[in-house]
Design a protein around this motif. Structure first.
Motif, mmCIF file in Angstrom:
data_model
loop_
_atom_site.group_PDB
_atom_site.id
_atom_site.type_symbol
_atom_site.label_atom_id
_atom_site.label_comp_id
_atom_site.label_asym_id
_atom_site.label_seq_id
_atom_site.Cartn_x
_atom_site.Cartn_y
_atom_site.Cartn_z
ATOM 1 N N GLU A 1 -50.734 -10.461 -11.211
ATOM 2 C CA GLU A 1 -49.421 -10.520 -10.597
ATOM 3 C C GLU A 1 -48.448 -10.508 -11.890
ATOM 4 O O GLU A 1 -48.585 -11.126 -12.753
ATOM 5 N N ASP A 2 -47.550 -9.620 -11.795
ATOM 6 C CA ASP A 2 -46.419 -9.393 -12.869
ATOM 7 C C ASP A 2 -45.233 -9.789 -12.313
ATOM 8 O O ASP A 2 -44.439 -9.112 -11.703
ATOM 9 N N ARG A 3 -44.497 -10.854 -13.059
ATOM 10 C CA ARG A 3 -43.185 -11.384 -12.416
ATOM 11 C C ARG A 3 -42.047 -10.426 -12.555
ATOM 12 O O ARG A 3 -40.968 -10.942 -12.087
ATOM 13 N N ARG A 4 -42.244 -9.577 -13.426
ATOM 14 C CA ARG A 4 -41.326 -8.521 -13.773
ATOM 15 C C ARG A 4 -41.202 -7.477 -12.479
ATOM 16 O O ARG A 4 -40.289 -6.742 -12.488
ATOM 17 N N VAL A 5 -42.187 -7.624 -11.611
ATOM 18 C CA VAL A 5 -42.077 -6.556 -10.700
ATOM 19 C C VAL A 5 -42.192 -7.513 -9.357
ATOM 20 O O VAL A 5 -42.769 -8.343 -8.884
ATOM 21 N N SER A 6 -40.976 -7.062 -8.535
ATOM 22 C CA SER A 6 -40.826 -7.718 -7.151
ATOM 23 C C SER A 6 -42.074 -7.318 -6.102
ATOM 24 O O SER A 6 -42.725 -6.226 -6.146
ATOM 25 N N SER A 7 -42.374 -8.108 -5.157
ATOM 26 C CA SER A 7 -43.392 -7.968 -4.397
ATOM 27 C C SER A 7 -43.158 -6.631 -3.204
ATOM 28 O O SER A 7 -44.126 -6.049 -3.157
ATOM 29 N N LYS A 8 -41.693 -6.598 -3.062
ATOM 30 C CA LYS A 8 -41.315 -5.233 -2.525
ATOM 31 C C LYS A 8 -40.057 -4.768 -3.476
ATOM 32 O O LYS A 8 -39.269 -5.117 -3.489
ATOM 33 N N HIS A 9 -40.751 -3.967 -4.336
ATOM 34 C CA HIS A 9 -39.801 -3.318 -5.397
ATOM 35 C C HIS A 9 -38.841 -2.130 -4.771
ATOM 36 O O HIS A 9 -37.695 -2.364 -5.008
#
Length: 109
Positions: A1-9
């Motif tokens: 999981e990368d916090r820079r990427v939203s779960s629904k980007h």
């Protein structure tokens, strides 16, 4: 999981341009907290932009991350050519027509 990427980007929606032709226009809706880039421009949460074949969609641009961490896509709308001229099929068999109809939906990445 990368916090820079939203779960629904972002979300891409395809809309039929004509009821008689299997031709679609597509737009991207930015759902992210950190922004989605389209052709090197930040869109911004809640904003939309029309997409054309060849557009670059970036979630983690190479300029901001270490090598190998980039997340990007080249958009392709199979109902248009790269020059922007629409490809209009003469007729589609029933299975192909059903598949084309199924394209008129939302896709979330």
């Amino acid at each position: 999981e990368d916090r820079r990427v939203s779960s629904k980007h972002f979300q891409i929606q395809a809309k039929r341009c004509s009821k008689q032709l299997h031709v679609y226009s597509c737009e991207l809706l930015d759902l992210s907290t950190n922004g989605t880039l389209v052709n090197n421009k930040v869109l911004g949460k809640g904003k939309t932009i029309a997409l054309r074949s060849g557009d670059l969609i970036e979630v983690l641009p190479a300029s901001t991350v270490s090598p190998g961490e980039q997340i990007s896509f080249i958009f392709r709308n199979n109902t248009e050519t790269l020059s922007g001229q629409l490809e209009v099929p003469g007729s589609l068999d029933p299975a192909a027509a059903q598949f084309a109809d199924a394209l008129e939906q939302e896709v979330t990445c």
